[in-house]
Write a protein that holds these residues in place. Sequence first.
Motif, mmCIF file in Angstrom:
data_model
loop_
_atom_site.group_PDB
_atom_site.id
_atom_site.type_symbol
_atom_site.label_atom_id
_atom_site.label_comp_id
_atom_site.label_asym_id
_atom_site.label_seq_id
_atom_site.Cartn_x
_atom_site.Cartn_y
_atom_site.Cartn_z
ATOM 1 N N SER A 148 -10.476 1.898 3.814
ATOM 2 C CA SER A 148 -10.181 2.060 2.392
ATOM 3 C C SER A 148 -8.843 2.755 2.200
ATOM 4 O O SER A 148 -8.344 3.464 3.073
ATOM 5 C CB SER A 148 -11.286 2.877 1.738
ATOM 6 O OG SER A 148 -11.364 4.142 2.349
ATOM 7 N N ILE A 149 -8.278 2.538 0.999
ATOM 8 C CA ILE A 149 -6.990 3.143 0.668
ATOM 9 C C ILE A 149 -7.233 4.549 0.153
ATOM 10 O O ILE A 149 -8.008 4.763 -0.767
ATOM 11 C CB ILE A 149 -6.269 2.308 -0.391
ATOM 12 C CG1 ILE A 149 -6.167 0.859 0.082
ATOM 13 C CG2 ILE A 149 -4.893 2.887 -0.665
ATOM 14 C CD1 ILE A 149 -5.410 0.678 1.354
ATOM 15 N N SER A 150 -6.546 5.494 0.741
ATOM 16 C CA SER A 150 -6.741 6.884 0.331
ATOM 17 C C SER A 150 -5.994 7.168 -0.966
ATOM 18 O O SER A 150 -5.132 6.410 -1.399
ATOM 19 C CB SER A 150 -6.241 7.823 1.427
ATOM 20 O OG SER A 150 -4.842 7.715 1.508
ATOM 21 N N ARG A 151 -6.321 8.319 -1.516
ATOM 22 C CA ARG A 151 -5.658 8.711 -2.753
ATOM 23 C C ARG A 151 -4.169 8.959 -2.522
ATOM 24 O O ARG A 151 -3.332 8.645 -3.353
ATOM 25 C CB ARG A 151 -6.316 9.975 -3.310
ATOM 26 C CG ARG A 151 -5.928 10.254 -4.753
ATOM 27 C CD ARG A 151 -6.639 11.476 -5.261
ATOM 28 N NE ARG A 151 -6.129 12.693 -4.668
ATOM 29 C CZ ARG A 151 -6.646 13.904 -4.876
ATOM 30 N NH1 ARG A 151 -7.723 14.029 -5.639
ATOM 31 N NH2 ARG A 151 -6.122 14.963 -4.314
ATOM 32 N N ALA A 152 -3.873 9.527 -1.381
ATOM 33 C CA ALA A 152 -2.459 9.784 -1.093
ATOM 34 C C ALA A 152 -1.663 8.488 -1.033
ATOM 35 O O ALA A 152 -0.543 8.404 -1.553
ATOM 36 C CB ALA A 152 -2.341 10.532 0.233
ATOM 37 N N LEU A 153 -2.270 7.488 -0.432
ATOM 38 C CA LEU A 153 -1.550 6.223 -0.343
ATOM 39 C C LEU A 153 -1.492 5.543 -1.700
ATOM 40 O O LEU A 153 -0.542 4.800 -1.978
ATOM 41 C CB LEU A 153 -2.225 5.328 0.695
ATOM 42 C CG LEU A 153 -2.131 5.889 2.110
ATOM 43 C CD1 LEU A 153 -2.903 5.010 3.083
ATOM 44 C CD2 LEU A 153 -0.679 5.988 2.528
ATOM 45 N N HIS A 154 -2.504 5.784 -2.517
ATOM 46 C CA HIS A 154 -2.409 5.310 -3.900
ATOM 47 C C HIS A 154 -1.175 5.901 -4.569
ATOM 48 O O HIS A 154 -0.424 5.207 -5.266
ATOM 49 C CB HIS A 154 -3.673 5.715 -4.661
ATOM 50 C CG HIS A 154 -4.733 4.655 -4.641
ATOM 51 N ND1 HIS A 154 -4.665 3.513 -5.406
ATOM 52 C CD2 HIS A 154 -5.876 4.562 -3.922
ATOM 53 C CE1 HIS A 154 -5.739 2.761 -5.174
ATOM 54 N NE2 HIS A 154 -6.495 3.380 -4.259
ATOM 55 N N GLU A 155 -0.979 7.187 -4.369
ATOM 56 C CA GLU A 155 0.175 7.828 -4.991
ATOM 57 C C GLU A 155 1.476 7.299 -4.412
ATOM 58 O O GLU A 155 2.461 7.101 -5.127
ATOM 59 C CB GLU A 155 0.082 9.340 -4.796
ATOM 60 C CG GLU A 155 -1.072 9.947 -5.560
ATOM 61 C CD GLU A 155 -1.047 11.468 -5.491
ATOM 62 O OE1 GLU A 155 -2.028 12.086 -5.877
ATOM 63 O OE2 GLU A 155 -0.013 12.005 -5.054
ATOM 64 N N TYR A 156 1.439 7.093 -3.122
ATOM 65 C CA TYR A 156 2.619 6.504 -2.498
ATOM 66 C C TYR A 156 2.931 5.143 -3.108
ATOM 67 O O TYR A 156 4.070 4.822 -3.455
ATOM 68 C CB TYR A 156 2.376 6.320 -0.992
ATOM 69 C CG TYR A 156 3.226 7.196 -0.136
ATOM 70 C CD1 TYR A 156 4.607 7.084 -0.150
ATOM 71 C CD2 TYR A 156 2.655 8.162 0.688
ATOM 72 C CE1 TYR A 156 5.378 7.897 0.643
ATOM 73 C CE2 TYR A 156 3.424 8.981 1.465
ATOM 74 C CZ TYR A 156 4.789 8.846 1.447
ATOM 75 O OH TYR A 156 5.561 9.659 2.226
ATOM 76 N N HIS A 157 1.919 4.388 -3.199
ATOM 77 C CA HIS A 157 2.103 3.045 -3.725
ATOM 78 C C HIS A 157 2.609 3.079 -5.154
ATOM 79 O O HIS A 157 3.548 2.371 -5.523
ATOM 80 C CB HIS A 157 0.777 2.284 -3.643
ATOM 81 C CG HIS A 157 0.821 0.943 -4.301
ATOM 82 N ND1 HIS A 157 0.454 0.747 -5.612
ATOM 83 C CD2 HIS A 157 1.219 -0.263 -3.827
ATOM 84 C CE1 HIS A 157 0.608 -0.534 -5.911
ATOM 85 N NE2 HIS A 157 1.069 -1.164 -4.844
ATOM 86 N N ASN A 158 2.021 3.936 -5.973
ATOM 87 C CA ASN A 158 2.419 4.011 -7.362
ATOM 88 C C ASN A 158 3.853 4.493 -7.523
ATOM 89 O O ASN A 158 4.533 4.150 -8.489
ATOM 90 C CB ASN A 158 1.470 4.945 -8.113
ATOM 91 C CG ASN A 158 0.070 4.377 -8.175
ATOM 92 O OD1 ASN A 158 -0.134 3.161 -8.062
ATOM 93 N ND2 ASN A 158 -0.927 5.249 -8.327
ATOM 94 N N ALA A 159 4.272 5.293 -6.590
ATOM 95 C CA ALA A 159 5.647 5.789 -6.675
ATOM 96 C C ALA A 159 6.664 4.720 -6.313
ATOM 97 O O ALA A 159 7.818 4.768 -6.760
ATOM 98 C CB ALA A 159 5.812 6.994 -5.749
ATOM 99 N N LEU A 160 6.248 3.779 -5.512
ATOM 100 C CA LEU A 160 7.205 2.809 -4.992
ATOM 101 C C LEU A 160 7.013 1.403 -5.550
ATOM 102 O O LEU A 160 7.913 0.573 -5.413
ATOM 103 C CB LEU A 160 7.112 2.755 -3.463
ATOM 104 C CG LEU A 160 7.393 4.082 -2.757
ATOM 105 C CD1 LEU A 160 7.136 3.946 -1.270
ATOM 106 C CD2 LEU A 160 8.811 4.525 -3.017
ATOM 107 N N CYS A 161 5.891 1.134 -6.103
ATOM 108 C CA CYS A 161 5.596 -0.231 -6.506
ATOM 109 C C CYS A 161 4.922 -0.234 -7.874
ATOM 110 O O CYS A 161 4.100 0.639 -8.177
ATOM 111 C CB CYS A 161 4.695 -0.899 -5.456
ATOM 112 S SG CYS A 161 4.349 -2.624 -5.805
#
Length: 515
Positions: A148-161
């Motif tokens: 599963s996608i972690s919350r941190a990676l969610h934030e990463y993703h939202n910051a870049l995409c």
Amino acid sequence: MRKRCSLLSRIRLVVHGTGNGLKFIRFCDLLHGPRTLGDATEIIANELMINYYRDHQSFYTSIQNFVLHLHVHYANQYRLHGSLSNLGTFGQESLLGHFAKNRHGTHHFGELITNNYNVDFTIHNQPNSHSSSRNIEIDGIFDLHDSSISRALHEYHNALCICDKIDQCISIYRRCRLKHTIYHSLLYRRRGSSVSYFVQYSKGHDDNLFGSLEDCNSEYARLTRLSQDQADDQNDDDSIQDAINMINSSMKNIRSSKIDRTRLSSSTSSSPRISTCAQTPEKIDVEVSDSDDEENSFFDCRKRTKKTLFESSSKKRRSTIGKPLTQRVSTASNDENSTITMSNKNKSNIQSESNVLQDIDNRVNQLNEKLISNSSKFDQLMQKLYVKIDRLTSNINVHKHALEPYVDKTGETFPDVLMFNNYNLLDLMATDYGNYARKILRIVFSQDELKSSILPPGKPHLRRQPLDQDRFKICMDAIRYKFKLDAVNFGLFYRALLRRKLTDFLIEERRRQST
DNA sequence: GACTTTCGGTGTGCCGCATT
DNA sequence: AATGCGGCACACCGAAAGTC
């Protein structure tokens, strides 16, 4: 190291069993385990060690040695590299032992150790086999993982995409291959115990660039500035696309260096990896990993790394993007043992950096000045080298080749004996013709004659009388016989090589006499 | 005590330049 | 062209210190 400290701690406990010993034990426990106290773990451990160190002399005398002092620095090692249980010192000890056994000299140990370390690193970084001996394998990520996608990676993703389909945008892989070397993520069963992660920049399926999170953020900021500068110059609606194109171009240029850095830094790692979707021309892949033994340590490590990244990032980037990527990741949850790929479609994040180009220009100018300065120094060093070479060549000629043009080639038979006062002058040994001439003159002429005369034939306007010509002729014959010089060319030899030496010799005889 | 290394002093040869 | 002077580089030597 951990075993040593554990054993040492037990000994300490048995020996005195005081509260001071417990400080040391707790110090060892803190630095050899997970971050049970969060960011304050090494700080508290260091305070315990300082107190123990301070009170040590109250319990012991004359054993406050260097090893004890080294414990004061372990907290810093823990902050930089994680738990001490993951560190091995036997390699360094082995190298130092090897050095101590094979050292040369008794001084400059520091320079010698540094040099040996550099040699060791250089040797071990060389390819240990030819590429042709290996199977040809394509570098890249593999071993897809469905975590599963972690919350941190969610934030990463939202910051870049800006896309809203994170499941399609991010892919998680457990392993990757770089230059025939497999890097195992911590999701992989055969992982190691170290806490590590790295980031992949990616423009497409065939363009993978690796570096640390800090490298990723720095590179991202740099490319963002470049793209914005490009956009400002064009000042039209297509500027963003052009900037992205330039980013892509720059990405290609840095590929090799990024891969090299990753290869070095992750050689012992087990790192999951993140890669981004391929819809956009620019992607950023992030690899994160964690240790099963230390669930929190990964996040602590990330926080520390993020802090470092935050400090190293430019203030301008902070103002334009907001929080650094690493800072955002630091708030993530624990379930991000994953490899994720993020696409950076969010071109609106590209912000202007008006003084960046000026800063770059200044740095380039400084670099040019350094190059010019070094060039001047290099020229000076080369000039000195030329002088030394000329001097060395001159000496070689004097001793070995200077006489070659004057050596007899007619087959003249030279005598073996030339007597003067019952002494065969040809038996005299010397280092070269100059040395031989001086010795001959000392034999044939007295000390007073040498210091009061000049070379024959003399001149009317010179106040000193010349040496006796007959005896001087004997000296010249001795030189000619000794070195088998041609009778015709001897005059040239005398004028070109010998005369100056003889005149200097007479002058120095007077000088030596006066002193 | 033998051996090695470093350092400073001394002697020697050479060179550049000015003077005779 | 010979002479004189100053300076430099190098080899050699012995003393001192360190190492085993």
